[in-house]
Design a protein around this motif. Structure first.
Motif, PDB file in Angstrom:
ATOM      1  N   CYS A 287       0.829  -1.190  -0.162  1.00 53.05           N
ATOM      2  CA  CYS A 287      -0.121  -0.178  -0.039  1.00 53.05           C
ATOM      3  C   CYS A 287       0.763   1.265  -0.016  1.00 53.05           C
ATOM      4  O   CYS A 287       0.579   2.303  -0.778  1.00 53.05           O
ATOM      5  CB  CYS A 287      -0.902  -0.052   1.065  1.00 53.05           C
TER       6      CYS A 287
ATOM      7  N   GLY B 195      -8.851  -3.960   3.985  1.00 51.83           N
ATOM      8  CA  GLY B 195      -8.646  -4.858   2.671  1.00 51.83           C
ATOM      9  C   GLY B 195      -9.527  -3.970   1.788  1.00 51.83           C
ATOM     10  O   GLY B 195      -8.968  -3.401   0.818  1.00 51.83           O
ATOM     11  N   TRP B 196     -10.700  -3.915   1.869  1.00 49.87           N
ATOM     12  CA  TRP B 196     -11.723  -3.216   1.178  1.00 49.87           C
ATOM     13  C   TRP B 196     -11.260  -1.764   1.132  1.00 49.87           C
ATOM     14  O   TRP B 196     -11.445  -1.096   0.131  1.00 49.87           O
ATOM     15  CB  TRP B 196     -13.082  -3.227   1.452  1.00 49.87           C
TER      16      TRP B 196
ATOM     17  N   ILE C 131      -8.260  -0.409   1.485  1.00 50.75           N
ATOM     18  CA  ILE C 131      -6.957  -0.105   0.600  1.00 50.75           C
ATOM     19  C   ILE C 131      -7.498  -0.291  -1.005  1.00 50.75           C
ATOM     20  O   ILE C 131      -6.889   0.473  -1.895  1.00 50.75           O
ATOM     21  CB  ILE C 131      -6.161  -1.528   0.904  1.00 50.75           C
ATOM     22  N   LEU C 132      -8.112  -1.393  -1.457  1.00 49.50           N
ATOM     23  CA  LEU C 132      -8.617  -1.517  -2.715  1.00 49.50           C
ATOM     24  C   LEU C 132      -9.482  -0.269  -3.392  1.00 49.50           C
ATOM     25  O   LEU C 132      -9.142   0.083  -4.135  1.00 49.50           O
ATOM     26  CB  LEU C 132      -9.468  -2.992  -2.939  1.00 49.50           C
TER      27      LEU C 132
ATOM     28  N   SER D  11      -7.600   2.861   6.337  1.00 50.80           N
ATOM     29  CA  SER D  11      -7.035   1.412   6.229  1.00 50.80           C
ATOM     30  C   SER D  11      -5.737   1.849   7.139  1.00 50.80           C
ATOM     31  O   SER D  11      -5.259   0.920   7.736  1.00 50.80           O
ATOM     32  CB  SER D  11      -6.746   1.305   4.835  1.00 50.80           C
TER      33      SER D  11
ATOM     34  N   GLY E  38      -4.395  -4.663  -0.650  1.00 51.05           N
ATOM     35  CA  GLY E  38      -5.927  -5.025  -0.251  1.00 51.05           C
ATOM     36  C   GLY E  38      -6.286  -6.467  -0.508  1.00 51.05           C
ATOM     37  O   GLY E  38      -6.942  -7.202   0.161  1.00 51.05           O
TER      38      GLY E  38
END
Length: 416
Positions: free
Chosen positions: A243, A301-302, A304-305, A337, A400
């Motif tokens: 990230c 995770g979501w 970051i995505l 995040s 992510g």
């Protein structure tokens, strides 16, 4: 006989929410003063270096901190775990304060050239290698595990405050009395943190939670082995590294080149950066007020995505207003995040290893990711902003993917 562990002490000890706990607020005030002092210091150092030498020489002075910081960071984590994070932070701030004030006095008395500025930068880098792991490990000693997400939010607000206030304060110091005055102001701000930190109460680790001390090298190897074998920390640190690698280039060098390419100018770039700061501040405020957020692993995770998609979209924003809104979304998602990952890192790591775990994370975030900035600049020159932002977004998005594809990390929760 019942063994009382560190976790038992924290679960049963009564306490206020972190944002109402005077002990935590003293720590936060000390941390904020130190961060504002850091911001003023960098303004003073850059101004003094530009006024004293050539542009190339000034650049070398400004980057002199990076080498000792990267080389010594892992050793700094060992020191933080051995001596305790509060003691290390107090000592680090005292050394930084003394170094800055010494250079200020030298500049008041004479015109010594670049050498004291370069030496000061090297000292700051070496001290930062010890300071950063200790700062990361300290919150777990001043509050309970259930309050660590809230403390991460409070820490994020302090960082945002320092970035907003430190620049104008440094500029004011330079305007009033030159670099010497700005260095003096930075030293005094850092000095404020020392007595406050001395008044902060910290939990001492029970004997059962203390790692057996060997040589510095064996402690370092034990810390790295602990990270590598940990089911949650290993993929979490990989996600954080990806990230950061995808985030730093576009939001630093890439944004400058994008603003120049679109004709937004320095003012437009400032608005985009302000949008990012507002979004990150909103994420920090949310965590400060809410405290614990459920489904932490999935949320990280979501976030970051989604943030990676926004990074890629920034290069294709048709107007400055759209770019500012996109930057605000990036700041919100990155701040969320980052804080959740930081809280997971602190709650998953055993207290005896927290300094070394934080050192590994800091080494990636502060020591290695800046290397992506010249690569991003060269890539933009060769292929343009769009492809570089998309590739950077893909690297960030891999973080992510890691967070969501490792079941134990995806299911990780913050303690109540």
């Amino acid at each position: 006989m019942t063994t009382v562990t560190h976790e038992t002490v924290q679960r049963t000890a009564p306490g206020l929410p972190a944002h109402r706990d005077p002990n935590v607020l003293r720590w936060l005030t000390a941390y904020t003063a130190s961060m504002v002092g850091d911001s003023v210091y960098y303004i003073a150092l850059s101004w003094a270096a530009v006024q004293t030498g050539t542009a190339a020489q000034a650049g070398l002075v400004m980057t002199a901190s990076a080498v000792p910081r990267a080389l010594l960071m892992l050793g700094g984590g060992v020191i933080a775990d051995r001596l305790g994070p509060r003691r290390v932070v107090i000592g680090s701030d005292a050394v930084r304060c003394a170094a800055v004030l010494a250079v200020a006095a030298l500049l008041y008395a004479t015109t010594p050239g670049l050498w004291p500025l370069a030496l000061l930068a090297l000292v700051f880098g070496a001290v930062d290698a010890v300071f950063m792991p200790a700062v990361g490990a300290l919150p777990a000693r001043v509050t309970s595990r259930g309050q660590l997400a809230r403390v991460q939010g409070m820490r994020g607000l302090a960082i945002r405050f320092a970035s907003v206030v430190g620049g104008p304060l440094g500029g004011l110091g330079v305007a009033v009395g030159g670099a010497a005055a700005a260095f003096s102001l930075a030293g005094l701000l850092i000095a404020v943190s020392v007595p406050l930190l001395c008044s902060v109460r910290v939990r001492e680790l029970p004997a059962d939670d203390r790692a057996a001390a060997g040589t510095a090298w064996s402690d370092l190897r034990a810390g790295l082995r602990y990270v590598r074998r940990h089911r949650v920390l290993a993929p979490l640190l990989l996600a954080i590294a990806l990230c950061d690698l995808g985030f730093v280039g576009p939001l630093n060098v890439g944004l400058t080149l994008l603003a120049d390419e679109r004709g937004w100018g320095a003012a437009g770039m400032g608005w985009v950066l302000s949008g990012f700061g507002v979004g990150a501040g909103a994420a920090s405020l949310l965590l400060t007020l809410r405290g614990r957020l459920p489904h932490a692993g999935r949320l990280a995770g979501w976030s970051i995505l989604a943030g990676s998609v926004a990074i890629g979209a920034l290069a294709f924003a048709p107007t400055l207003v759209t770019a500012v809104g996109t930057a605000m979304l990036i700041g919100l998602l990155a701040g969320l995040s980052g804080a959740v990952c930081g809280a997971l890192l602190q709650t998953q790591a055993a207290p005896a290893y927290l300094g070394r775990v934080t050192a590994v994370s800091s080494l990636v975030s502060v020591g290695l990711t800046p290397l992506s900035m010249p690569v991003s600049a060269a890539a933009v020159g060769a292929w343009g902003t769009g492809p570089v932002f998309v590739v950077s977004a893909a690297v960030c998005g891999l973080g992510g993917v890691v967070a969501l594809s490792v079941p134990v990390l995806r299911r990780a929760e913050l303690p109540r």
